[in-house]
Design a protein around this motif. Structure first.
Motif, PDB file in Angstrom:
ATOM      1  N   ASN A   1       0.828  -1.215   0.000  1.00  0.00           N
ATOM      2  CA  ASN A   1       0.000   0.000   0.000  1.00  0.00           C
ATOM      3  C   ASN A   1       0.856   1.256   0.000  1.00  0.00           C
ATOM      4  O   ASN A   1       0.599   2.214  -0.735  1.00  0.00           O
ATOM      5  CB  ASN A   1      -0.935   0.000   1.213  1.00  0.00           C
ATOM      6  CG  ASN A   1      -2.042  -1.019   1.077  1.00  0.00           C
ATOM      7  OD1 ASN A   1      -2.526  -1.271  -0.028  1.00  0.00           O
ATOM      8  ND2 ASN A   1      -2.441  -1.636   2.175  1.00  0.00           N
ATOM      9  N   SER A   2       1.886   1.237   0.842  1.00  0.00           N
ATOM     10  CA  SER A   2       2.776   2.394   0.896  1.00  0.00           C
ATOM     11  C   SER A   2       3.534   2.563  -0.419  1.00  0.00           C
ATOM     12  O   SER A   2       3.666   3.681  -0.938  1.00  0.00           O
ATOM     13  CB  SER A   2       3.757   2.238   2.056  1.00  0.00           C
ATOM     14  OG  SER A   2       4.691   3.291   2.065  1.00  0.00           O
ATOM     15  N   HIS A   3       4.030   1.442  -0.975  1.00  0.00           N
ATOM     16  CA  HIS A   3       4.776   1.534  -2.227  1.00  0.00           C
ATOM     17  C   HIS A   3       3.866   1.921  -3.382  1.00  0.00           C
ATOM     18  O   HIS A   3       4.298   2.637  -4.300  1.00  0.00           O
ATOM     19  CB  HIS A   3       5.447   0.197  -2.522  1.00  0.00           C
ATOM     20  CG  HIS A   3       6.411  -0.228  -1.454  1.00  0.00           C
ATOM     21  ND1 HIS A   3       7.360   0.620  -0.933  1.00  0.00           N
ATOM     22  CD2 HIS A   3       6.574  -1.405  -0.787  1.00  0.00           C
ATOM     23  CE1 HIS A   3       8.067  -0.005  -0.018  1.00  0.00           C
ATOM     24  NE2 HIS A   3       7.602  -1.233   0.094  1.00  0.00           N
ATOM     25  N   PHE A   4       2.620   1.449  -3.348  1.00  0.00           N
ATOM     26  CA  PHE A   4       1.672   1.845  -4.393  1.00  0.00           C
ATOM     27  C   PHE A   4       1.467   3.362  -4.367  1.00  0.00           C
ATOM     28  O   PHE A   4       1.486   4.021  -5.420  1.00  0.00           O
ATOM     29  CB  PHE A   4       0.341   1.134  -4.176  1.00  0.00           C
ATOM     30  CG  PHE A   4      -0.816   1.765  -4.922  1.00  0.00           C
ATOM     31  CD1 PHE A   4      -0.924   1.639  -6.291  1.00  0.00           C
ATOM     32  CD2 PHE A   4      -1.768   2.515  -4.237  1.00  0.00           C
ATOM     33  CE1 PHE A   4      -1.980   2.231  -6.975  1.00  0.00           C
ATOM     34  CE2 PHE A   4      -2.821   3.105  -4.910  1.00  0.00           C
ATOM     35  CZ  PHE A   4      -2.923   2.965  -6.287  1.00  0.00           C
ATOM     36  N   ALA A   5       1.288   3.885  -3.154  1.00  0.00           N
ATOM     37  CA  ALA A   5       1.083   5.328  -3.035  1.00  0.00           C
ATOM     38  C   ALA A   5       2.322   6.091  -3.505  1.00  0.00           C
ATOM     39  O   ALA A   5       2.214   7.084  -4.245  1.00  0.00           O
ATOM     40  CB  ALA A   5       0.758   5.687  -1.588  1.00  0.00           C
ATOM     41  N   SER A   6       3.506   5.620  -3.123  1.00  0.00           N
ATOM     42  CA  SER A   6       4.742   6.300  -3.526  1.00  0.00           C
ATOM     43  C   SER A   6       4.924   6.241  -5.040  1.00  0.00           C
ATOM     44  O   SER A   6       5.268   7.249  -5.680  1.00  0.00           O
ATOM     45  CB  SER A   6       5.940   5.666  -2.827  1.00  0.00           C
ATOM     46  OG  SER A   6       5.825   5.770  -1.424  1.00  0.00           O
ATOM     47  N   LYS A   7       4.685   5.064  -5.606  1.00  0.00           N
ATOM     48  CA  LYS A   7       4.842   4.928  -7.058  1.00  0.00           C
ATOM     49  C   LYS A   7       3.806   5.772  -7.798  1.00  0.00           C
ATOM     50  O   LYS A   7       4.131   6.418  -8.804  1.00  0.00           O
ATOM     51  CB  LYS A   7       4.704   3.457  -7.452  1.00  0.00           C
ATOM     52  CG  LYS A   7       4.922   3.210  -8.939  1.00  0.00           C
ATOM     53  CD  LYS A   7       4.826   1.734  -9.278  1.00  0.00           C
ATOM     54  CE  LYS A   7       5.062   1.495 -10.757  1.00  0.00           C
ATOM     55  NZ  LYS A   7       4.958   0.074 -11.123  1.00  0.00           N
ATOM     56  N   LYS A   8       2.573   5.743  -7.292  1.00  0.00           N
ATOM     57  CA  LYS A   8       1.528   6.547  -7.918  1.00  0.00           C
ATOM     58  C   LYS A   8       1.894   8.027  -7.878  1.00  0.00           C
ATOM     59  O   LYS A   8       1.738   8.746  -8.878  1.00  0.00           O
ATOM     60  CB  LYS A   8       0.198   6.307  -7.182  1.00  0.00           C
ATOM     61  CG  LYS A   8      -0.992   7.027  -7.798  1.00  0.00           C
ATOM     62  CD  LYS A   8      -1.373   6.442  -9.138  1.00  0.00           C
ATOM     63  CE  LYS A   8      -2.608   7.116  -9.716  1.00  0.00           C
ATOM     64  NZ  LYS A   8      -2.972   6.563 -11.022  1.00  0.00           N
ATOM     65  N   CYS A   9       2.402   8.457  -6.734  1.00  0.00           N
ATOM     66  CA  CYS A   9       2.790   9.864  -6.600  1.00  0.00           C
ATOM     67  C   CYS A   9       3.939  10.198  -7.545  1.00  0.00           C
ATOM     68  O   CYS A   9       3.943  11.265  -8.181  1.00  0.00           O
ATOM     69  CB  CYS A   9       3.188  10.161  -5.157  1.00  0.00           C
ATOM     70  SG  CYS A   9       1.818  10.047  -3.985  1.00  0.00           S
ATOM     71  N   GLN A  10       4.908   9.310  -7.645  1.00  0.00           N
ATOM     72  CA  GLN A  10       6.027   9.553  -8.558  1.00  0.00           C
ATOM     73  C   GLN A  10       5.558   9.625  -9.998  1.00  0.00           C
ATOM     74  O   GLN A  10       5.994  10.502 -10.759  1.00  0.00           O
ATOM     75  CB  GLN A  10       7.073   8.446  -8.394  1.00  0.00           C
ATOM     76  CG  GLN A  10       7.800   8.471  -7.058  1.00  0.00           C
ATOM     77  CD  GLN A  10       8.737   7.300  -6.889  1.00  0.00           C
ATOM     78  OE1 GLN A  10       8.901   6.486  -7.807  1.00  0.00           O
ATOM     79  NE2 GLN A  10       9.346   7.183  -5.730  1.00  0.00           N
ATOM     80  N   ASP A  11       4.677   8.706 -10.378  1.00  0.00           N
ATOM     81  CA  ASP A  11       4.164   8.719 -11.750  1.00  0.00           C
ATOM     82  C   ASP A  11       3.372   9.994 -12.033  1.00  0.00           C
ATOM     83  O   ASP A  11       3.488  10.585 -13.119  1.00  0.00           O
ATOM     84  CB  ASP A  11       3.282   7.489 -11.994  1.00  0.00           C
ATOM     85  CG  ASP A  11       4.072   6.193 -11.945  1.00  0.00           C
ATOM     86  OD1 ASP A  11       5.310   6.259 -12.041  1.00  0.00           O
ATOM     87  OD2 ASP A  11       3.452   5.119 -11.783  1.00  0.00           O
ATOM     88  N   VAL A  12       2.579  10.400 -11.050  1.00  0.00           N
ATOM     89  CA  VAL A  12       1.766  11.614 -11.229  1.00  0.00           C
ATOM     90  C   VAL A  12       2.661  12.839 -11.372  1.00  0.00           C
ATOM     91  O   VAL A  12       2.465  13.680 -12.263  1.00  0.00           O
ATOM     92  CB  VAL A  12       0.797  11.774 -10.044  1.00  0.00           C
ATOM     93  CG1 VAL A  12       0.186  13.173 -10.030  1.00  0.00           C
ATOM     94  CG2 VAL A  12      -0.310  10.733 -10.115  1.00  0.00           C
ATOM     95  N   ILE A  13       3.668  12.943 -10.510  1.00  0.00           N
ATOM     96  CA  ILE A  13       4.577  14.094 -10.568  1.00  0.00           C
ATOM     97  C   ILE A  13       5.350  14.089 -11.882  1.00  0.00           C
ATOM     98  O   ILE A  13       5.544  15.139 -12.521  1.00  0.00           O
ATOM     99  CB  ILE A  13       5.539  14.071  -9.363  1.00  0.00           C
ATOM    100  CG1 ILE A  13       4.765  14.293  -8.052  1.00  0.00           C
ATOM    101  CG2 ILE A  13       6.603  15.137  -9.519  1.00  0.00           C
ATOM    102  CD1 ILE A  13       4.109  15.637  -7.928  1.00  0.00           C
ATOM    103  N   ALA A  14       5.796  12.904 -12.310  1.00  0.00           N
ATOM    104  CA  ALA A  14       6.546  12.807 -13.563  1.00  0.00           C
ATOM    105  C   ALA A  14       5.663  13.202 -14.754  1.00  0.00           C
ATOM    106  O   ALA A  14       6.107  13.952 -15.648  1.00  0.00           O
ATOM    107  CB  ALA A  14       7.079  11.390 -13.750  1.00  0.00           C
ATOM    108  N   ALA A  15       4.422  12.724 -14.768  1.00  0.00           N
ATOM    109  CA  ALA A  15       3.504  13.084 -15.854  1.00  0.00           C
ATOM    110  C   ALA A  15       3.218  14.580 -15.848  1.00  0.00           C
ATOM    111  O   ALA A  15       3.180  15.235 -16.908  1.00  0.00           O
ATOM    112  CB  ALA A  15       2.212  12.289 -15.728  1.00  0.00           C
ATOM    113  N   ALA A  16       3.033  15.130 -14.654  1.00  0.00           N
ATOM    114  CA  ALA A  16       2.764  16.571 -14.549  1.00  0.00           C
ATOM    115  C   ALA A  16       3.959  17.388 -15.042  1.00  0.00           C
ATOM    116  O   ALA A  16       3.791  18.391 -15.753  1.00  0.00           O
ATOM    117  CB  ALA A  16       2.436  16.931 -13.101  1.00  0.00           C
ATOM    118  N   ARG A  17       5.133  16.964 -14.683  1.00  0.00           N
ATOM    119  CA  ARG A  17       6.332  17.699 -15.126  1.00  0.00           C
ATOM    120  C   ARG A  17       6.490  17.651 -16.648  1.00  0.00           C
ATOM    121  O   ARG A  17       6.872  18.644 -17.268  1.00  0.00           O
ATOM    122  CB  ARG A  17       7.571  17.134 -14.450  1.00  0.00           C
ATOM    123  CG  ARG A  17       8.830  17.942 -14.735  1.00  0.00           C
ATOM    124  CD  ARG A  17      10.015  17.437 -13.951  1.00  0.00           C
ATOM    125  NE  ARG A  17      11.200  18.225 -14.246  1.00  0.00           N
ATOM    126  CZ  ARG A  17      11.511  19.366 -13.660  1.00  0.00           C
ATOM    127  NH1 ARG A  17      10.726  19.847 -12.716  1.00  0.00           N
ATOM    128  NH2 ARG A  17      12.606  20.031 -13.991  1.00  0.00           N
TER     129      ARG A  17
END
Length: 770
Positions: free
Chosen positions: A387-403
């Motif tokens: 769950n924690s890694h899913f949230a971290s990965k999701k956040c990283q993907d979201v930030i990368a897509a936004a950038r």
């Protein structure tokens, strides 16, 4: 006698005769006393005196004896003590020499037995004898004050024998474990791995003489000599580089095993993978196969650890290898396998239980092979903390897509209208739940009559963003934000918090990245500055209600009033306005620079001066028309008109200031100035083209005085340039006319003095201007 003395002294009194007689009768007591003194005491005294005499004689004898002892016996005693001390020291020296000789004998015996055992290939016995010899040598070297020249020779001999045995063991090791690796530089490629093979000559043979020394003998001897750790570490690194890590990194790689009568062979083949990345279950299966083969033919060897305290502590080769490579192997499994298997959607989290189960079975298999100890490793902890890694990965993907969206081109735009909106997910009704719905007031009054008054209603576009153009990347960015928040509403509390703050970081990243990354473009191109202004206003518009839209979705953190984005609104509005104001300042400076070439609009009767002024006017109008076309259909209509009105007003105000400042204006100058001003009045409104449809622009061209502050001032100046004194006085109308509304008395007097000669009529007119 006493009486005689007293009588002689004349002091004796007369006493009674009876008294004297009684006194005389006491002579018996005197006799008793004398008897005791001479018949009883004196003999006792004599015997005592005899004893004293004997004691004195004995004392004299003791003194004589003491003198003899001091003079003779003490001297002999000192001599005896010295002799005893010397004998004791001699005994200690002899004992030390004897112990040294015994150690030398033990060293010599150990070296001889070592050589014998080595010739017979009894490697364990040979290694143990070497350790005995090393122990004896250490004992000899540790003796302080006792040095032998032979110790250096013994140390050299021990080193030679140790290296000789290590050479033999190394040859046996190379026979047991054979790597066939193609020459390559750098990291192992797929092609190099496919052509790599591992041969284990540890398959038990029927004839041990042919098979050579057993595996246990070689490994235990290496362990006794302390060399096993080095050999095993090198083996582990090759195992990681050419077998384990490639199996994790290359999905196409498949292990192949082959068992022959005298050798076990491990090789690989390459197959076309179904997916770009292997699933954790496939990777665990491949690695488990490798370890099972190694455990069967090499690692399942019990060894005695060297050291006095660990004689009874037996470990297997698998456990030693696990301590050396497991940390690196588990990190590789996490980074190149488990990380990629983390789902990107919360709906797939339930399917991840298969990965957790597979990880548990993988670790259990390794523990059964004694490769791992009983504690839970970081690999399983990572898998369970999905769950924690899913949230971290999701956040990283979201930030990368936004950038990526933020660094894309700004000029690719889409049109936003009050009717358009982001493709929002289906959200629950804010009025649902426990919130009480407000009842609509009844149209019936208290007296039962119907209220026919029309209810006042706001337009559906009241709070909508006006029509404008924004970057398509910004629209996609907002869609990403809404999708991320929707994902947060169906996630765990921990994941929800991380996703919420990731959305906030997206906007903070936009605030920092976009003005910096596109800095030169925003300064150079007016259209991009306008689009960036719209982008910021668009984001600020959504930030106003972004948190409230998800307030009633679930009972998690998003339902808290603190989960809001309103605090970011002023910053984004300020960001858009600062960029737009900077562009406006650039345009104003260009307008003023062009008007500075008009030679202050003086001496217009000179053709060169008139041509220069006319050119400046034309350049300003051209600049404004170009800006009008660039900003057309980009800005909202009201922003467009205010911006163009401000720039046109800057030009008119500069022209008015220059003309009013002239000290002498001839009739011809006035006519030419009027013609120049007429160009501005006729063509100035034409720069207002906020919409592509020409018919719709007429409305805004007619409203120029609303957006241009100096428009009426400019028209009054034109009237003054063509008017006579009386008309000017009439326009002033004692400070109440239209001229007085635009110019001060001093300015009007200055214009009159410049336009008209000094006559009584001018003086009278000037007198009326006050």
């Amino acid at each position: 006698l006493v009486a005689a003395v007293l009588a002689h002294s004349g002091r004796l009194d007369k006493e009674d005769l009876g008294t004297r007689v009684r006194r005389l009768s006491r002579r018996g007591e005197v006799c008793t006393m004398i008897n005791k003194k001479y018949s009883e005491f004196l003999p006792s005294m004599q015997s005592a005196e005899e004893l004293v005499a004997q004691v004195d004689g004995l004392s004299s004898n003791i003194d004589v004896l003491r003198v003899d002892i001091e003079n003779k016996v003490q001297r002999d005693l000192n001599v005896a003590v010295a002799e005893f001390t010397e004998l004791k020291q001699q005994l200690e020296r002899d004992t030390l020499v004897l112990s040294v000789l015994k150690k030398l004998q033990e060293f010599d015996r150990a070296i001889k037995e070592h050589k014998t055992a080595l010739r017979e290939k009894k490697y364990i016995a040979a290694a143990q004898q070497l350790e005995k010899a090393r122990s004896s040598l250490r004992n000899l070297e540790s003796r302080k004050g006792f040095e032998l020249k032979i110790l250096r020779a013994l140390g050299t001999e021990l080193t030679v024998q140790t290296q000789n045995m290590l050479c033999h063991l190394g040859e046996e090791w190379q026979k047991l474990i054979v790597w066939q690796i193609p020459p390559s530089k750098g990291e192992s490629s797929l092609e190099a791995v496919v052509h790599s093979e591992l041969h284990l000559h540890t398959v038990p043979s029927k004839e041990e003489e042919v098979a050579g020394p057993p595996v246990v003998s070689v490994l235990q001897a290496l362990a006794v000599l302390g060399e096993l750790h080095t050999r095993l570490k090198a083996f582990g690194q090759l195992l990681l580089k050419f077998i384990l890590k490639p199996l994790i990194s290359y999905p196409a790689l498949q292990p192949l095993t082959e068992e022959r009568p005298d050798v076990f062979i491990l090789r690989f083949k390459s197959e076309e993978p179904a997916l770009d990345q292997s699933s954790p279950m496939e990777v665990f299966g491949k690695i488990k196969l490798i370890f099972q083969a190694l455990h069967k033919y090499l690692l399942n060897v019990p060894l005695e650890q060297p050291g006095e305290d660990r004689k009874d502590d037996r470990v297997t080769l698998a456990e030693l290898l696990g301590e050396l490579i497991w940390e690196e192997l588990s990190n590789c499994l996490v980074q190149n396998c488990l990380v990629n298997s983390i789902p990107t959607n919360s709906s797939k989290l339930e399917q991840y239980t298969e990965v957790i189960k597979s990880t548990e079975e993988f670790e259990k298999a390794l523990k059964n092979m004694q490769f791992l100890k009983g504690d839970t490793t970081d690999l399983l902890k990572y898998a369970r903390n999905v769950n924690s890694h899913f949230a971290s990965k999701k956040c990283q993907d979201v930030i990368a897509a936004a950038r990526n969206l933020m660094t894309s081109e700004i000029h690719n735009t889409v049109k936003i209208t009050p009717d358009s909106c982001v493709a929002l997910p289906q959200l629950p009704d804010p009025g649902s739940g426990d919130h009480l719905k407000k009842q609509k007031p009844s149209n019936l009054l208290h007296n039962g009559t119907v209220n026919l008054e029309k209810e006042t209603k706001l337009s559906q576009y009241t709070f909508s963003l006006p029509t404008c153009r924004i970057s398509s990347s910004v629209e996609q960015l907002m869609e990403l934000v809404y999708q991320t928040l929707l994902e947060a509403t169906v996630s765990t509390d921990q994941c929800c918090v991380q996703l919420f703050y990731s959305v906030r970081r997206i906007f903070q990243l936009f605030y920092e990245v976009v003005p910096t990354y596109h800095k030169e473009s925003l300064q150079k191109f007016p259209q991009l500055a306008a689009i960036h202004h719209n982008n910021c206003m668009y984001l600020a518009h959504h930030l106003l209600t972004l948190g409230h839209q998800f307030r009633y979705c679930t009972t998690n953190i998003l339902s808290n009033e603190a989960a809001s984005f309103v605090d970011l609104v002023p910053a984004f509005r300020r960001l858009g306005m600062e960029c737009f104001k900077a562009q406006m300042r650039v345009q104003k400076e260009e307008i003023l620079e062009r008007l500075s070439s008009a030679r202050n609009f003086s001496n217009m009767d000179d053709e060169e001066n008139f041509h220069a002024a006319n050119k400046a006017i034309r350049q300003v109008l051209h600049q404004l028309k170009r800006l009008g076309q660039v900003w057309q259909d980009v800005f909202p209509v009201n922003v467009y008109c205010k911006a163009m009105g401000t720039l046109l007003n800057t030009a008119l105000a500069e022209i008015v200031t220059r003309i009013v400042a002239l000290e002498d204006i001839s009739a011809e100058d006035a006519d030419r100035l009027y013609s120049l001003c007429k160009i501005m009045v006729e063509e100035g409104p034409q720069v207002f083209t906020p919409l592509p449809e020409k018919e719709k622009n007429k409305k805004y061209q007619e409203e120029v005085p609303v957006y241009v502050e100096k428009w009426m001032t400019f028209k009054e100046l034109m009237i003054v340039l063509q008017a006579n004194l009386q008309e000017i006085v009439d326009q002033w109308a004692d400070g109440k006319g239209p001229l007085a509304a635009e110019f001060s008395a001093a300015e009007v007097k200055s214009l009159i003095r410049a336009l008209f000669q000094n006559t009584e009529r001018r003086a009278a007119a000037l007198a009326k201007i006050k």
